[in-house]
Every structure is written in structure tokens, then in C-alpha cells.
Design an enzyme around this catalytic site. Structure first.
Site, PDB file in Angstrom:
ATOM      1  N   GLU A 183      55.461  52.618 -99.892  1.00 18.15           N
ATOM      2  CA  GLU A 183      55.931  53.561 -98.873  1.00 18.15           C
ATOM      3  C   GLU A 183      56.541  52.786 -97.708  1.00 18.15           C
ATOM      4  OE1 GLU A 183      52.271  55.932 -98.093  1.00 18.15           O
ATOM      5  OE2 GLU A 183      51.723  54.973 -99.958  1.00 18.15           O
ATOM      6  N   HIS A 222      49.221  61.487 -93.116  1.00 14.20           N
ATOM      7  CA  HIS A 222      50.473  62.074 -93.606  1.00 14.20           C
ATOM      8  C   HIS A 222      50.823  63.412 -92.956  1.00 14.20           C
ATOM      9  CE1 HIS A 222      50.555  58.762 -96.260  1.00 14.20           C
ATOM     10  NE2 HIS A 222      49.908  59.265 -97.280  1.00 14.20           N
ATOM     11  N   HIS A 275      56.714  59.423-101.051  1.00 11.96           N
ATOM     12  CA  HIS A 275      55.417  59.056-101.616  1.00 11.96           C
ATOM     13  C   HIS A 275      55.400  59.098-103.140  1.00 11.96           C
ATOM     14  CE1 HIS A 275      51.086  58.497-101.556  1.00 11.96           C
ATOM     15  NE2 HIS A 275      51.123  58.428-100.235  1.00 11.96           N
TER      16      HIS A 275
HETATM   17  C1  BGC Z   1      47.411  56.186 -98.339  1.00 18.32           C
HETATM   18  C2  BGC Z   1      46.192  56.255 -99.215  1.00 18.32           C
HETATM   19  C3  BGC Z   1      46.046  57.651 -99.701  1.00 18.32           C
HETATM   20  C4  BGC Z   1      47.302  58.038-100.438  1.00 18.32           C
HETATM   21  C5  BGC Z   1      47.264  59.451-100.924  1.00 18.32           C
HETATM   22  C6  BGC Z   1      48.588  56.564 -99.151  1.00 18.32           C
HETATM   23  O1  BGC Z   1      49.726  56.529 -98.384  1.00 18.32           O
HETATM   24  O2  BGC Z   1      47.570  54.911 -97.776  1.00 18.32           O
HETATM   25  O3  BGC Z   1      45.032  55.870 -98.513  1.00 18.32           O
HETATM   26  O4  BGC Z   1      44.950  57.791-100.531  1.00 18.32           O
HETATM   27  O5  BGC Z   1      48.401  57.885 -99.600  1.00 18.32           O
HETATM   28  O6  BGC Z   1      46.948  60.284 -99.920  1.00 18.32           O
END
Ligand code: BGC
Length: 392
Positions: free
Chosen positions: A348, A134, A208
Site C-alpha cells: 500500500e 482506513h 488495498h
Molecule cells: C493493515 C493491516 C490490516 C489490513 C486489513 C492493512 O493495511 O496494515 O493491519 O489488517 O490492512 O485491514
């Protein structure tokens, strides 16, 4: 029907409001201050049907979203907090769940924090084992965005902008990002993402939010019924990086083409489920022919008891379905109840993970002569009764 054409026209027709005057249906209040003294604003946006969304300029975070169940009872269906301190706490940062935030520059993972572009290798901070997740250590979810509220024929909302300097978190190019959130009177939250860069760079923006259609702070989402419009997904290795394969979902726990309870196959012996500790996978969305560049249906979630239905449509080729596997009760939400294991799910919309290192995935490279543009619509509705499937 999902996929409002207005998104294209939106940039031209909306009237924005700066300074203290707010358009009708939008209120601004203080959400506290960052440690450096900058004020965090909270915008409360309501539509004509009483749906209410609250968004802060820190991370573009949707901190609450209230929608009716089939009896008209309003509940907050996203995980989050009531004060900025909770988003800044050590416990939160260690858990790193990215509740409700805008994600950039690159949503999802980049293997080993590294990619090569035009013969040059770029190094990013690794914040998820060996990988970058991210956008790195300080992603767009931790930036203070400039916010302009607006009201237009289609709804009310916010335009959020953030300019990421050349080299930020190791990414090349100065990236000017503009995201709009529009809450419509058709009970849709339409999100429009645009970006321009000064040098070729990977971009993969997403939102998210974690949903629990029973209301945040409730029990797990394993009873939610999920449909994902995908006949393939991208299998992962033990660090959650795609292997490069595009695998058929047929006969696997990843076949959500027919609505299926999230928990129905979670306990199956399956290497993919074991690697991710549940669902945490990118689905390759099937696109409806003839829809052109409009968002097409990606997923539908139904919570049978409340009757709440969430539909997601997008122009993106992928959807990360994350079943809240890392939630462990250590965070306490707005309602004062802990966010226990799998008590929220994220859908997402995105390009595929690790695309900069995966030549057979659709490209995520934005060049200076192009504008990045993607659209996602979350639509909120209800079913008439517990046994009645959702009517299209
Ligand atoms: C990821 C997860 C992660 C979560 C929070 C998601 O987009 O795929 O692996 O734990 O975000 O960070």
C-alpha cells in the site's frame, strides 16, 4: 520503465463516456444490488495483451486482475469475490480485510481515533482496537463511487469520484476525491489520486489489493521474493502505531533491499514481527534522485515458479507491506478456495501511519488552497526462467 509522464497530462487528454456507451475494451455488467437497492456495476477492462481487470463502483474495488505467467497462462492474481453479497457479508465485515478497495480518507491507522489540527481536537470512530483504521467505520471502501469509463492514448480505464461530506467519520472539510485507474498496453495499472477540501484535513489515499502471483486461492506468499527500495522503516507499538522512530533496516528482517523470500526471516525472534504477527509495517522509501515528481520504484515482487513479476512505483514517501497475517481461511474466494494464512500480500503506497499525531513525519494535511495529488503504478511482467533474475 515505470513512471509514465502521461499521468500528468491524463486529466486533460482523456475522453470519458457516460450513460450506456462504453469505450472499446471496456464492458459494463451488473454486480448485484446494495441492500438499499442501489445497483453495483462491474467494469471489465482489457488491454491489447489480454490483461483483464474487473472493477466495481462499490469501494472502487478491483475484484479481479488476470495476467499471464511466463508460459502465457492467465491467472487471477488478486484476492476477491464474484458477487456483492460476499463483500457485504458479516464474515467479511468482521474479518475486515479491505480486499482490492480504495482506502480513504486516511489509509492506515490514526492513534486513539484522535488528532488535533489548528487548535481543535477531532474524534474519529475507532475500528481497530483503540485506533482508527482506513478511514473509520464506513470508509471510502464502502462508498458507492461515481464512475466514468474512458479511453485515451495511454490506455483504458475509469475515473472514480466521491465527495465526502464535511464531518464524515469525524473528519473536517468536504473532500472531493477523484481517482483514475488506467490499464495501459505496457501492462501497467496506473492510479492517480486527487482531492480538494473546504477545510484543512488529513488525507492519505491508497489502494488495498492483495496479490498472490501464483493465482488467488493458492498457497501462502512466503515463497514470493520481495525487494523494497527502503533503507528505513517506522517501528510500531503493540497496537501497530508507529513509535515515531525512523529506524535503519540494516541487519534486521526488514532489510529487503536485496530480493528476499518473504518467509525467509518471518520465524525470527523479533519484537516488531511479533507485534504485527508478521510483516505489517511502513517502509520509508528511498527516492531516485533526478526523478522530480515522477513515481519511483518502491518494490518488486517475483514469484519464481510462475515467473510473474509485480513492480510498484509511486510518488508517495511510504509503503505498507502487509503479509496477510490476519487471513485465516474463514473467507472463500472466487475460485472456491479458502484464503488461508498469508495467502495474499498488500503493498500500500501511502504517507506514514498516524502522521496527524507524529510531528516528525511528512505532513498529510490538505489545505483548501491546494490539490492533493499522488500517483502509483503497478507493472506486470514475467522473468524468462526460474533461475534468471528479473532484468531491469
Ligand atoms: C493493515 C493491516 C490490516 C489490513 C486489513 C492493512 O493495511 O496494515 O493491519 O489488517 O490492512 O485491514
Amino acid at each position: 520503465m515505470i513512471g509514465p509522464a502521461f499521468l500528468q497530462a491524463q486529466a486533460q487528454t482523456m475522453s470519458t463516456t457516460s450513460s450506456s456507451a462504453m469505450p472499446p475494451g471496456i464492458e459494463r455488467s451488473s454486480f448485484g444490488r446494495l441492500p438499499d437497492g442501489r445497483e453495483v456495476d462491474c467494469y471489465r477492462i482489457t488491454n491489447d495483451n489480454g490483461i483483464e481487470m474487473r472493477v466495481i463502483n462499490y469501494g472502487g474495488i478491483i475484484v479481479s486482475l488476470k495476467t499471464p505467467d511466463r508460459t502465457g497462462r492467465m491467472d487471477d492474481i488478486v484476492l476477491g469475490f464474484d458477487s456483492i453479497g460476499d463483500y457485504l457479508s458479516d464474515t467479511y465485515r468482521q474479518a475486515n480485510p479491505y480486499f482490492g478497495a480504495l482506502i480513504g480518507r486516511y489509509g492506515n491507522r490514526i492513534a486513539n481515533g484522535r488528532f488535533t489540527l489548528d487548535g481543535e481536537t477531532y474524534h474519529l470512530p475507532t475500528n481497530d482496537g483503540p485506533n482508527t483504521l482506513h478511514g473509520g467505520d464506513v470508509g471510502f471502501n464502502q462508498r458507492l463511487w461515481h464512475v466514468e469509463p474512458f479511453s485515451s492514448a495511454e490506455g483504458r480505464g475509469l475515473v472514480l469520484t466521491y465527495t465526502s461530506p464535511d464531518g464524515e467519520q469525524g473528519f473536517p472539510g468536504r473532500l472531493s476525491t477523484r481517482v483514475s485507474y488506467t490499464l495501459t498496453d505496457d501492462n501497467e495499472l496506473a492510479i492517480d489520486y486527487r482531492a480538494r477540501t473546504t477545510r484543512a484535513t488529513p488525507v492519505n489515499l491508497t489502494q488495498h489489493s492483495y496479490f498472490n502471483l501464483k493465482g488467488e486461492g493458492s498457497t501462502s506468499v512466503l515463497d514470493h521474493e520481495l525487494m523494497i527500495n527502503a533503507s528505513a522503516y517506522t517501528p510500531i507499538d503493540e497496537t501497530l502505531i508507529p513509535t515515531g522512530e525512523i529506524a535503519d533496516v540494516s541487519g534486521t528482517p526488514f532489510d529487503f533491499r536485496q530480493p528476499t523470500a518473504i518467509g525467509a526471516r518471518m520465524g525470527q525472534k523479533n519484537t516488531q514481527l511479533a507485534y504485527a504477527k508478521g510483516y505489517d509495517h511502513n517502509f520509508v522509501l528511498s527516492k531516485t534522485p533526478g526523478q522530480g515528481d515522477l513515481p519511483t520504484l518502491a518494490a518488486r515482487v517475483i514469484e519464481p515458479r510462475s515467473g510473474r513479476v509485480l513492480e510498484v512505483a509511486t510518488t508517495e514517501p511510504g509503503l505498507q507491506f502487509y503479509s496477510g497475517n490476519f487471513l485465516d481461511g474463514s473467507l472463500t474466494g472466487k475460485s472456491g478456495r479458502p484464503y488461508t494464512h498469508r495467502s495474499g500480500l498488500a503493498l500500500e503506497t501511502q504517507h506514514f501511519p498516524d502522521s496527524p499525531n507524529q510531528p516528525n513525519f511528512p505532513s498529510t494535511i490538505l489545505k483548501p488552497d491546494k490539490t492533493y495529488h499522488s500517483q502509483t503504478v503497478y507493472r506486470f511482467s514475467t522473468t524468462a526462467s526460474e533461475n534468471q533474475p528479473h532484468a531491469d
